[in-house]
Design a protein around this motif. Structure first.
Motif, PDB file in Angstrom:
ATOM      1  N   ASN A  30      34.497  33.338  31.323  1.00  0.00           N
ATOM      2  CA  ASN A  30      35.925  33.606  31.138  1.00  0.00           C
ATOM      3  C   ASN A  30      36.404  34.715  32.053  1.00  0.00           C
ATOM      4  OD1 ASN A  30      36.264  31.596  29.238  1.00  0.00           O
ATOM      5  ND2 ASN A  30      35.818  32.955  27.517  1.00  0.00           N
ATOM      6  N   LYS A  31      35.617  35.770  32.221  1.00  0.00           N
ATOM      7  CA  LYS A  31      35.994  36.851  33.121  1.00  0.00           C
ATOM      8  C   LYS A  31      36.095  36.347  34.555  1.00  0.00           C
ATOM      9  CE  LYS A  31      34.657  41.344  34.981  1.00  0.00           C
ATOM     10  NZ  LYS A  31      35.476  41.120  36.118  1.00  0.00           N
ATOM     11  N   ASP A  35      39.380  36.073  37.231  1.00  0.00           N
ATOM     12  CA  ASP A  35      39.337  36.719  38.548  1.00  0.00           C
ATOM     13  C   ASP A  35      39.356  35.710  39.695  1.00  0.00           C
ATOM     14  OD1 ASP A  35      39.168  39.154  37.248  1.00  0.00           O
ATOM     15  OD2 ASP A  35      36.990  39.291  37.437  1.00  0.00           O
ATOM     16  N   LYS A  36      39.566  34.434  39.388  1.00  0.00           N
ATOM     17  CA  LYS A  36      39.625  33.345  40.381  1.00  0.00           C
ATOM     18  C   LYS A  36      38.322  33.178  41.147  1.00  0.00           C
ATOM     19  CE  LYS A  36      44.577  33.371  40.824  1.00  0.00           C
ATOM     20  NZ  LYS A  36      45.051  32.882  39.701  1.00  0.00           N
ATOM     21  N   HIS A  37      37.236  33.304  40.444  1.00  0.00           N
ATOM     22  CA  HIS A  37      35.921  33.051  41.011  1.00  0.00           C
ATOM     23  C   HIS A  37      35.546  31.592  40.785  1.00  0.00           C
ATOM     24  CE1 HIS A  37      35.570  37.419  40.992  1.00  0.00           C
ATOM     25  NE2 HIS A  37      34.455  37.311  41.680  1.00  0.00           N
ATOM     26  N   LEU A  59      25.917  30.857  42.401  1.00  0.00           N
ATOM     27  CA  LEU A  59      26.391  32.207  42.697  1.00  0.00           C
ATOM     28  C   LEU A  59      27.910  32.251  42.556  1.00  0.00           C
ATOM     29  CD1 LEU A  59      24.325  33.054  45.910  1.00  0.00           C
ATOM     30  CD2 LEU A  59      23.800  33.657  43.542  1.00  0.00           C
ATOM     31  N   TRP A  60      28.394  33.326  41.946  1.00  0.00           N
ATOM     32  CA  TRP A  60      29.837  33.510  41.838  1.00  0.00           C
ATOM     33  C   TRP A  60      30.398  33.903  43.194  1.00  0.00           C
ATOM     34  CZ3 TRP A  60      32.251  31.480  38.030  1.00  0.00           C
ATOM     35  CH2 TRP A  60      31.659  31.397  36.772  1.00  0.00           C
ATOM     36  N   ASP A  72      29.894  36.923  45.578  1.00  0.00           N
ATOM     37  CA  ASP A  72      30.237  38.081  44.767  1.00  0.00           C
ATOM     38  C   ASP A  72      29.148  38.477  43.776  1.00  0.00           C
ATOM     39  OD1 ASP A  72      32.050  40.137  44.244  1.00  0.00           O
ATOM     40  OD2 ASP A  72      32.926  39.074  42.536  1.00  0.00           O
ATOM     41  N   ASN A  73      27.947  37.970  43.959  1.00  0.00           N
ATOM     42  CA  ASN A  73      26.816  38.525  43.225  1.00  0.00           C
ATOM     43  C   ASN A  73      25.563  38.396  44.067  1.00  0.00           C
ATOM     44  OD1 ASN A  73      27.107  35.625  41.872  1.00  0.00           O
ATOM     45  ND2 ASN A  73      25.000  36.257  41.502  1.00  0.00           N
TER      46      ASN A  73
END
Length: 181
Positions: A30-31, A35-37, A59-60, A72-73
């Motif tokens: 949900n987070k 954040d549009k990931h 991977l995000w 992003d990770n």
């Protein structure tokens, strides 16, 4: 000492697998959606021993432009990719698949397996040095982003010194983008 190949030691990081609880997964999902990931799938090649224990790692990534995304990770199993890399993806049946690197971040990725009570000390030291440390669902396995402004040699020296003290520590390179001299 590793001169640029993927594995820094002869020890293969061999880990059991476990799952995150569903409530943690839902919270993270949900987070990231807010954040549009998107979750980008990276297809992994397993060796003769079945490592890594998965054939795909997700991977995000966050949108950078019309057709590119920023990782992003920190990857746990994917080689050649690092936090901050700009990548192209393809969409197929609602899933996003890695296609290519457009712009490498300059960061390096290391992975550490250390089944010892001193793991928190290792994490804290790496964080103090400016690295980003992500903990897997197994507390003894972490992936490390070494930003381009942090000396990869110094990080490796810390890990190598810890290896001398405790032979349960093993580390490998996911991708090296800095000079190790």
């Amino acid at each position: 000492k590793n001169s640029g190949n993927n594995r820094a030691t002869n020890k293969r990081i061999n880990l059991p697998t476990a799952d995150y609880p569903p409530n943690i997964i839902n919270l993270l999902m949900n987070k990231m959606k807010k954040d549009k990931h998107i979750k980008v799938l990276f297809h992994l090649e397993q060796d003769e021993d079945g490592y890594p224990p998965f054939s795909i790692e997700g991977l995000w990534c966050k949108k950078a432009s019309n057709d590119t995304y920023i990782v992003d990770n920190v990857p746990f199993y994917t080689y050649g990719i690092s936090l901050g890399d700009e990548i192209c993806v393809t969409e197929e049946d609602g899933e996003y698949h890695f296609q290519s690197i457009v712009n490498p971040s300059g960061n390096s990725t290391l992975r550490v397996h250390f089944n010892d009570k001193r793991m928190q000390m290792v994490r804290d030291k790496l964080l103090d040095m400016g690295c980003k440390v992500e903990i897997s669902n197994l507390s003894s396995f972490v992936s490390i982003n070494v930003p381009q402004e942090v000396s990869l040699k110094v990080v490796e020296d810390v890990l190598t010194n810890m290896q001398k003290e405790c032979d349960s520590l093993a580390y490998e390179h996911g991708v090296v983008r800095q000079n190790i001299s």
